[in-house]
Design an enzyme around this catalytic site. Sequence first.
Site, PDB file in Angstrom:
ATOM      1  N   GLU A  36       0.870  -1.171   0.000  1.00  0.00           N
ATOM      2  CA  GLU A  36       0.000   0.000   0.000  1.00  0.00           C
ATOM      3  C   GLU A  36       0.908   1.222   0.000  1.00  0.00           C
ATOM      4  O   GLU A  36       1.807   1.309   0.840  1.00  0.00           O
ATOM      5  CB  GLU A  36      -0.881   0.030   1.253  1.00  0.00           C
ATOM      6  CG  GLU A  36      -1.848   1.202   1.206  1.00  0.00           C
ATOM      7  CD  GLU A  36      -2.607   1.447   2.511  1.00  0.00           C
ATOM      8  OE1 GLU A  36      -2.223   0.853   3.536  1.00  0.00           O
ATOM      9  OE2 GLU A  36      -3.558   2.241   2.483  1.00  0.00           O
ATOM     10  N   ARG A 260       5.777 -13.349   9.035  1.00  0.00           N
ATOM     11  CA  ARG A 260       6.511 -12.146   8.677  1.00  0.00           C
ATOM     12  C   ARG A 260       7.882 -12.177   9.321  1.00  0.00           C
ATOM     13  O   ARG A 260       8.144 -12.952  10.234  1.00  0.00           O
ATOM     14  CB  ARG A 260       5.732 -10.905   9.110  1.00  0.00           C
ATOM     15  CG  ARG A 260       5.525 -10.795  10.606  1.00  0.00           C
ATOM     16  CD  ARG A 260       4.582  -9.641  10.920  1.00  0.00           C
ATOM     17  NE  ARG A 260       5.013  -8.426  10.248  1.00  0.00           N
ATOM     18  CZ  ARG A 260       4.198  -7.414   9.946  1.00  0.00           C
ATOM     19  NH1 ARG A 260       2.929  -7.491  10.248  1.00  0.00           N
ATOM     20  NH2 ARG A 260       4.660  -6.333   9.376  1.00  0.00           N
ATOM     21  N   LYS A 270       4.679   0.029  10.874  1.00  0.00           N
ATOM     22  CA  LYS A 270       4.610   1.342  10.234  1.00  0.00           C
ATOM     23  C   LYS A 270       4.279   2.418  11.257  1.00  0.00           C
ATOM     24  O   LYS A 270       4.798   3.523  11.198  1.00  0.00           O
ATOM     25  CB  LYS A 270       3.524   1.339   9.151  1.00  0.00           C
ATOM     26  CG  LYS A 270       4.007   0.867   7.791  1.00  0.00           C
ATOM     27  CD  LYS A 270       2.900   1.019   6.746  1.00  0.00           C
ATOM     28  CE  LYS A 270       3.307   0.396   5.420  1.00  0.00           C
ATOM     29  NZ  LYS A 270       2.209   0.371   4.441  1.00  0.00           N
TER      30      LYS A 270
END
Length: 560
Positions: A36, A260, A270
């Site tokens: 994104e 992950r 983030k």
Amino acid sequence: MTDAAATPPTDFVRDRVRADQQSGKVKHVVTRFPPEPNGYLHVGHAKAICTSFGIAAEFGGKCNLRMDDTNPEAEDQEYVDAIQEDVRWLGFQWDGLYYAADYFDQLYRWAEQLVQQGDAYVDEQDAETMAKNRGTVTSSGTASPFRNRSPADNLLLLRRMKNGEFQDGTMVLRAKIDLAHNNLNLRDPVMYRIRHLPHQRAGASWCIYPMYDWAHGQSDSIEGITHSLCTLEFEHHRPLYDWFCDKLAIYKPQQIEFARLNVEYLLTSKRKLLQLVEGGHVDGWDDPRMPTLRGMRRRGFPPEALVAFCKHVGLAKFNSTHEYALLDHYVRDYLNKTSLRRMAVLDPLKLVIENWPSGQVEMCEATNNPEDASAGTRLVPFTGELWIEREDFQENPPKDFFRLSPGREVRLRSGFFVTCTGIDKAADGTITAVRCTYDPATRGGNAPDGRKVKATIHWVSTAHALDAEVHVLDHLFTVPDPQGHEGKDFLDFLSPKSRVVRRGKLEPSLKDAAAGQRFQFERLAYFVCDAKTSTKGAPVFLRTTTLKDSYQKTQKKAGG
RNA sequence: UACCCCAUAGUGUAACGGUAGCACAACAGAUUCUGAUUCUGUUUGUCAAGGUUCAAAUCCUUGUGGGGUAACCA
């Protein structure tokens, strides 16, 4: 590292891809990396990139780069550009560059299809009520009073939504699935929300925007993705991914989830990275202490090392955290083979050679890289007054210290043997200079009589030294896991020593260092010429990572 | 408290019913004009309990531990 590149990795994802190819279910493998564009890429993304691009390459397939730009509130063209730059830096080239926003028309047509099939409805509950009516993990949800509207009414409402007749937040389009489902994602998930906001790519053409679940699987389907690889937190979304494709009766890719990447000392949230930047705890997204790809690039991390690391780390479903030492290993491995050696003194102590012919300058030939003969040699000026590293001298050395000390002979790298004859001290007892004599017969670093020295130390001629700014960088945090501590914020663990700026005395050739060029300052560490702050003739060096130091290790263990 | 996922040396990761291997780390030694690199060697492991089987890290059951999930974010 070369062997790691030659040996194709084995893991459960690749096993499935291989099986699908062998069974004929899949002919040409197509994967995608779908960030994104609302932030900069970090190490965690590096693993995702290496995985999707790597698998496509290994199986003779294709990999797309797709901007998952379904939420104009947070996204920006700046990130779209940065993402491409970072992916390329890692060494990957996408086959197709796509944008979820380019699928908005198709997505909308499909939404009307679902509405007409009776599989979606317009809900006018506000967000809070909807959340409450979704129930909890232990209790089922309750149906919206709008749930049983007729397809015709829903279609009309959806069109009016799309035409901008309603305010933000007044209604949403929801899939009609099961309010009692154990998987909360299937309790009538939202497909469209109203946002009267221009989109960075689609412009002002839309005021309804698709949610992730309503856009992702179909985007994959449109692109003919065969294996949609993502991280574990999307596991619960797979049934919904499948449901949409099935209801639409369109091609259904296979989503496969893997754990992950977590690495000690590196944060990949983030939100937390944003906090570091906005709180001024770092200088920006490209601060060399940041785990962003830009930060790591600026710090001098070779992309090849990152890729080798990701390859080694592998793919699994177990939530693990890698030791920083492993990353460090791959960085050093690459840098050792490729970086030019230079001499630099970071904590200078003067060395005076008493029998050196006054005013004489000898040019000593030094090897640029012992691991790579093609790197050649250079000439380094040697004089009677040099800077040496303060920690390379001890007045009263312990038995295991074999550098310079009174009466002892050591080699000055690529120069001469010198023997310490005395020291100068200031009134407070600090050593201001070390005095010694040199043996002219040892020019080049070897004694014709074959005698050995225990140590070789680095040096820089005081008259020729380049005075430069050197940033000694270390972990941003004092602990490997800054986020797992009860009652403490990760910011509480910010290390005051993560960046120590000092003036170094560097060998003169470093004056012409190119931006981004990586060096090994011998016996110290790997450094990079900062591409951001260096100016012509005034380079700034950032420490990428240290050299291993088994002496320091034994010292620490001994309680030193 | 519901559902889903996971569990192999210190950290990661292989072994796909048939000898538990690899990398990093650690330790010891050799080599070395970087106490680096390189080389050699060493230590340490299948979460627990049952079951199936000639044979289980692998299959089944239960337990324990860890992670995930209740945004009009992705």
